[in-house]
Design an enzyme around this catalytic site. Sequence first.
Site, PDB file in Angstrom:
ATOM      1  N   GLY A  66       0.825  -1.210   0.000  1.00 14.69           N
ATOM      2  CA  GLY A  66       0.000   0.000   0.000  1.00 14.69           C
ATOM      3  C   GLY A  66       0.852   1.250   0.000  1.00 14.69           C
ATOM      4  O   GLY A  66       0.605   2.202  -0.756  1.00 14.69           O
ATOM      5  N   ASP A  67       1.881   1.275   0.839  1.00 14.47           N
ATOM      6  CA  ASP A  67       2.809   2.405   0.874  1.00 14.47           C
ATOM      7  C   ASP A  67       3.572   2.528  -0.437  1.00 14.47           C
ATOM      8  O   ASP A  67       3.737   3.627  -0.986  1.00 14.47           O
ATOM      9  CB  ASP A  67       3.822   2.221   2.009  1.00 14.47           C
ATOM     10  CG  ASP A  67       3.216   2.428   3.389  1.00 14.47           C
ATOM     11  OD1 ASP A  67       2.109   2.986   3.473  1.00 14.47           O
ATOM     12  OD2 ASP A  67       3.849   2.025   4.374  1.00 14.47           O
ATOM     13  N   LEU A  68       4.060   1.393  -0.932  1.00  8.99           N
ATOM     14  CA  LEU A  68       4.887   1.419  -2.129  1.00  8.99           C
ATOM     15  C   LEU A  68       4.079   1.830  -3.357  1.00  8.99           C
ATOM     16  O   LEU A  68       4.531   2.644  -4.169  1.00  8.99           O
ATOM     17  CB  LEU A  68       5.528   0.044  -2.343  1.00  8.99           C
ATOM     18  CG  LEU A  68       6.449  -0.439  -1.214  1.00  8.99           C
ATOM     19  CD1 LEU A  68       6.879  -1.880  -1.451  1.00  8.99           C
ATOM     20  CD2 LEU A  68       7.669   0.470  -1.081  1.00  8.99           C
ATOM     21  N   GLN A  84      -3.828   5.669  -0.621  1.00  4.67           N
ATOM     22  CA  GLN A  84      -3.437   4.257  -0.534  1.00  4.67           C
ATOM     23  C   GLN A  84      -4.583   3.349  -0.966  1.00  4.67           C
ATOM     24  O   GLN A  84      -4.365   2.363  -1.672  1.00  4.67           O
ATOM     25  CB  GLN A  84      -3.021   3.916   0.893  1.00  4.67           C
ATOM     26  CG  GLN A  84      -1.685   4.480   1.323  1.00  4.67           C
ATOM     27  CD  GLN A  84      -1.397   4.164   2.778  1.00  4.67           C
ATOM     28  OE1 GLN A  84      -2.241   4.390   3.649  1.00  4.67           O
ATOM     29  NE2 GLN A  84      -0.225   3.656   3.059  1.00  4.67           N
TER      30      GLN A  84
END
Length: 402
Positions: free
Chosen positions: A173-175, A205
């Site tokens: 999600g962050d990436l 996200q």
Amino acid sequence: MAARPLAGVTVLDITRVVAGPFCAMLLADLGANVIKVEHPDDPDYARGFPPFVGGEGDGVESAFFSQFNRNKRGISINLKTAEGKALLKQLVGKADVLVENFRPGTMEKLGLGYDELKRHNPRLVYTAISGFGRSGPNSSRPAFDNTGQAVGGLWSMNGYPDRPPVRVGTIIGDLAASLYATIGTLAALRSAERTGEGQVVDVSQQDSILTLTENAVVRYTTKGEVASPLGNEHPFVRPYGQFACKDGYVFFGGYTDKFWRLTCEMFGEPERADDPAIDTMEKRFDPEIAERVVRPLLEGWFSAYGKAELEAMAGDRVPLSAIRTVPEVVEDPHIAARKMIVEIPVAGESVRMFGSPIKLSATGEIPLGKAPAPGEHTRSLLAELLGLDDPAIQRLVDGGAI
């Protein structure tokens, strides 16, 4: 080496952990002058994430932090002080991009929202990464990577059918949000160059994860099918998944008639390609036939060989790849040839970490530098960008602004 493509672009990075720092790092890798802005008494808490490198006490540094903050310069600013706010506004006047990953409304509460900052730089690209985006009923909710995986649908469809759903084994999600933020930032920069007007790049996200669910959305909207955990299987393509071999597992995706025939020939049984039970792709897609006939056949073939042997046999003809462990990937000669493991200084040591997957033919290999210590370049940046002399900088230090 040619000039890096983002040379001359200045980025203010007011982000923490990964969703944001990774975006800014990608811009730094491409040549942008990225300035990591941290609170003088409360820097990015990812500096406290393992693994650590170095000796005892102040000599210890986080390799995790360094991996997402290389090639940046560091400045300390207390954005809760009037002097700190004024300082950021001055820096915005010299910048092209500002990246932040606070909850929507946080920058506005500080008096540093986009509407205020664009008064100091109409060309500013303001990139905001958050869990749910800057609009919609859930925009003010807190979020982590797992939040994105949960509310974006990915978690519900990952894992095995006879077990509870499983999160993807990385902070996807962050990436993903960082990758989309980078794309949006570059697009907005191009627009600002053409029009002289900046804009907000709003990346969520949840939105980012939703786009990674492949065919789940259209399967639901067209057929009413709800994606659920399938383990290592594909919803309809077979054989296409994980298969055991003598020393581990491989991915095999030879589902087309061409690849299936080549596979049968490769294992010395070309006649199996004409077996009326499995001689067409449509028949091999059938779940019952795939489990009763195709899988046992493949596992019988694969069980006599190791991963490396199978890869060598398949070569450039059939899609078959070893399922590698991280150590195997790090030591992979192909990864080395692609320069995807690089050495970055961390706490006086050389640490291997992933490099840049972006290869530019005219630019050549991009040099990568270390991550900054907290506020490491505060004095030099304030002198360079704002022309402040030592007495002026010391007054900011004494007032708690930096």
